[in-house]
Design a protein around this motif. Structure first.
Motif, PDB file in Angstrom:
ATOM      1  N   GLU A 296       9.811 -23.415  31.070  1.00 57.20           N
ATOM      2  CA  GLU A 296       9.313 -24.749  31.346  1.00 57.20           C
ATOM      3  C   GLU A 296       7.806 -24.793  31.554  1.00 57.20           C
ATOM      4  N   SER A 297       7.177 -23.632  31.735  1.00 56.84           N
ATOM      5  CA  SER A 297       5.715 -23.591  31.821  1.00 56.84           C
ATOM      6  C   SER A 297       5.076 -23.859  30.462  1.00 56.84           C
ATOM      7  N   GLY A 298       5.835 -23.584  29.383  1.00 48.78           N
ATOM      8  CA  GLY A 298       5.323 -23.780  28.033  1.00 48.78           C
ATOM      9  C   GLY A 298       4.330 -22.729  27.592  1.00 48.78           C
ATOM     10  N   GLU A 299       4.189 -21.650  28.336  1.00 50.61           N
ATOM     11  CA  GLU A 299       3.185 -20.632  28.021  1.00 50.61           C
ATOM     12  C   GLU A 299       3.736 -19.481  27.192  1.00 50.61           C
ATOM     13  N   HIS A 300       5.028 -19.467  26.940  1.00 48.07           N
ATOM     14  CA  HIS A 300       5.631 -18.331  26.248  1.00 48.07           C
ATOM     15  C   HIS A 300       5.447 -18.435  24.740  1.00 48.07           C
ATOM     16  N   ILE A 301       5.536 -17.283  24.092  1.00 49.27           N
ATOM     17  CA  ILE A 301       5.511 -17.204  22.632  1.00 49.27           C
ATOM     18  C   ILE A 301       6.747 -16.413  22.214  1.00 49.27           C
TER      19      ILE A 301
END
Length: 318
Positions: free
Chosen positions: A306-311
Motif C-alpha cells: 500500500e506504500s506503492g514503493e515496491h517494484i
C-alpha cells in the motif's frame, strides 16, 4: 496448520496468524504444502471488506502459492505427492497448506526458485489471458501498460517483448521507469509529470486504473485498438466517448480472474504452461521480486504494497 485469518475488515493489523483446520483433498483437488504465497491488490481489498472470496473458496487471503504436493484426491491428473508446483487460487494462499483444483496447478519452471515461483501464477495468468487471449496482441503492435513496475506490469513488459511487440509503460518515478526499461520496455512515461494520452498511440492498453483513465485510454487507442480494464484503482466510473470508440472501431473489455469457473481457469493455466513456461525455462523472462516477508508478518507485506514503493512482487514465505 496455521493461516492468516481476517476476523473483521480493517488495516493491515487485522491480519492474524493462527491455527485453523487442515484442508482435506476433495475430488479433483491437490493439497499443497505451501512454501510461499504472494501479495496482490485483491488481498488488500479482501482485508478491507470490499472483495469477498467466491462461493466455496477458502476464507483466507492469497490467490497464488508455490510448494510441494502433499496429497491428491480422486480424479486428479498429472500430479503426485512430492511434485514441486505453483498454483492459481481463489483464496487460501496465506497458509501452510491449501487445497486447489488440479487444473489450476503448474509445475515450477526450470531454473526458478521454489519460493520465487509463488509470484508467477497470478501475473502470468492475468497477462496471458488479458493481453494475448482477450486483446490478441500481435508481433509489431504497441502495448501500453499502466503500472509498469507492478507485479503484473513487470510480467506484461517481458512477455510482450518476448513476443515481438513494442512496450510503453506508465510509472510513478524515474527509478520505476528505469527498472521497466531494464526489463525491455521501449519507453516510460512518468504519470506524475506527464499526460500519457499526449505521449503515445497504442494497439492494446492494459489498464489497472479504471474510471480515472478511461478517456485517456480511448484517446491513445489506434484504429482497431483494444482496451482491457483489469483494475479500478482510479474509480469505477468514467465518461466514455462512444463517438471516438466507433470512429476507431475500438473495443473495451472488462475482466476478472478470481471468480471464473475451474474450466476457464484451467484453459488459461494450460495456455500459460504452453506459452509462458518455455520462456521461463529458457531464462528469457524471469519473476521480479521486491521483497520476501515471513507469512506470519503479512501485515508488513500489506504495508509495503500500500506504500506503492515496491517494484515487482512481494512474497510471503511460509
Amino acid at each position: 496448520m496455521r493461516a492468516i485469518v481476517i476476523d473483521k475488515p480493517g488495516g493491515p493489523e487485522v491480519l492474524t496468524w493462527r491455527e485453523v483446520p487442515d484442508p482435506l483433498p476433495e475430488r479433483g483437488e491437490v493439497i499443497i504444502d505451501v512454501a510461499a504465497s504472494a501479495v496482490n491488490r485483491a488481498d488488500a481489498l479482501q482485508r478491507q471488506g470490499f472483495y469477498d472470496p467466491p462461493p466455496g473458496a477458502s476464507p483466507y487471503p492469497g490467490m497464488e502459492c508455490s510448494g510441494v504436493v502433499e496429497a491428491v484426491g480422486s480424479d486428479v491428473e498429472g500430479f503426485a505427492p512430492g511434485d514441486r508446483v505453483c498454483a492459481l487460487l481463489s483464496g487460501g494462499g496465506y497458509a501452510e497448506k491449501v487445497a486447489v483444483p488440479w487444473q489450476q496447478v503448474m509445475r515450477v519452471p526450470k531454473g526458478v526458485d521454489l519460493v520465487e515461483a509463488a509470484g508467477l501464477p497470478e501475473v502470468a495468468c492475468t497477462v496471458w489471458s488479458n493481453v494475448f487471449m482477450t486483446a490478441r496482441l500481435r508481433k509489431g503492435e504497441t502495448l501500453l501498460v499502466h503500472g509498469g513496475a507492478s507485479g503484473i506490469g513487470t510480467m506484461a513488459v517481458q512477455l510482450a517483448k518476448a513476443f515481438g511487440s513494442r512496450v510503453v509503460v506508465t510509472a510513478g518515478s524515474p527509478e520505476k521507469i528505469g527498472r521497466c526499461l531494464e526489463l525491455g520496455a521501449d519507453e516510460g512515461i512518468d504519470y506524475r509529470r506527464e499526460d500519457f494520452s499526449e505521449k503515445v498511440k497504442a494497439d492494446v492498453v492494459l489498464d489497472i486504473m479504471g474510471g480515472k483513465y478511461l478517456a485517456g485510454n480511448i484517446k491513445v487507442l489506434k484504429t482497431g485498438g483494444r482496451l482491457v480494464v483489469i483494475g479500478l484503482q482510479g474509480g469505477t466510473k468514467g465518461e466514455l466517448d462512444l463517438g471516438a470508440l466507433l470512429a476507431k472501431r475500438a473495443s473495451v473489455y472488462g475482466t476478472t480472474l478470481r471468480s471464473r469457473p475451474v474450466d476457464e481457469k484451467g484453459a488459461i493455466v494450460r495456455g500459460v504452461v504452453d506459452n509462458v513456461w518455455p520462456l521461463l525455462d529458457a531464462g528469457a523472462i524471469r519473476p521480479v521480486v521486491h521483497a520476501r516477508v515471513p507469512m506470519s508478518d503479512a501485515a508488513e507485506a500489506h504495508r509495503i504494497l500500500e506504500s506503492g514503493e515496491h517494484i515487482g512482487k512481494i512474497l510471503l514465505v511460509s
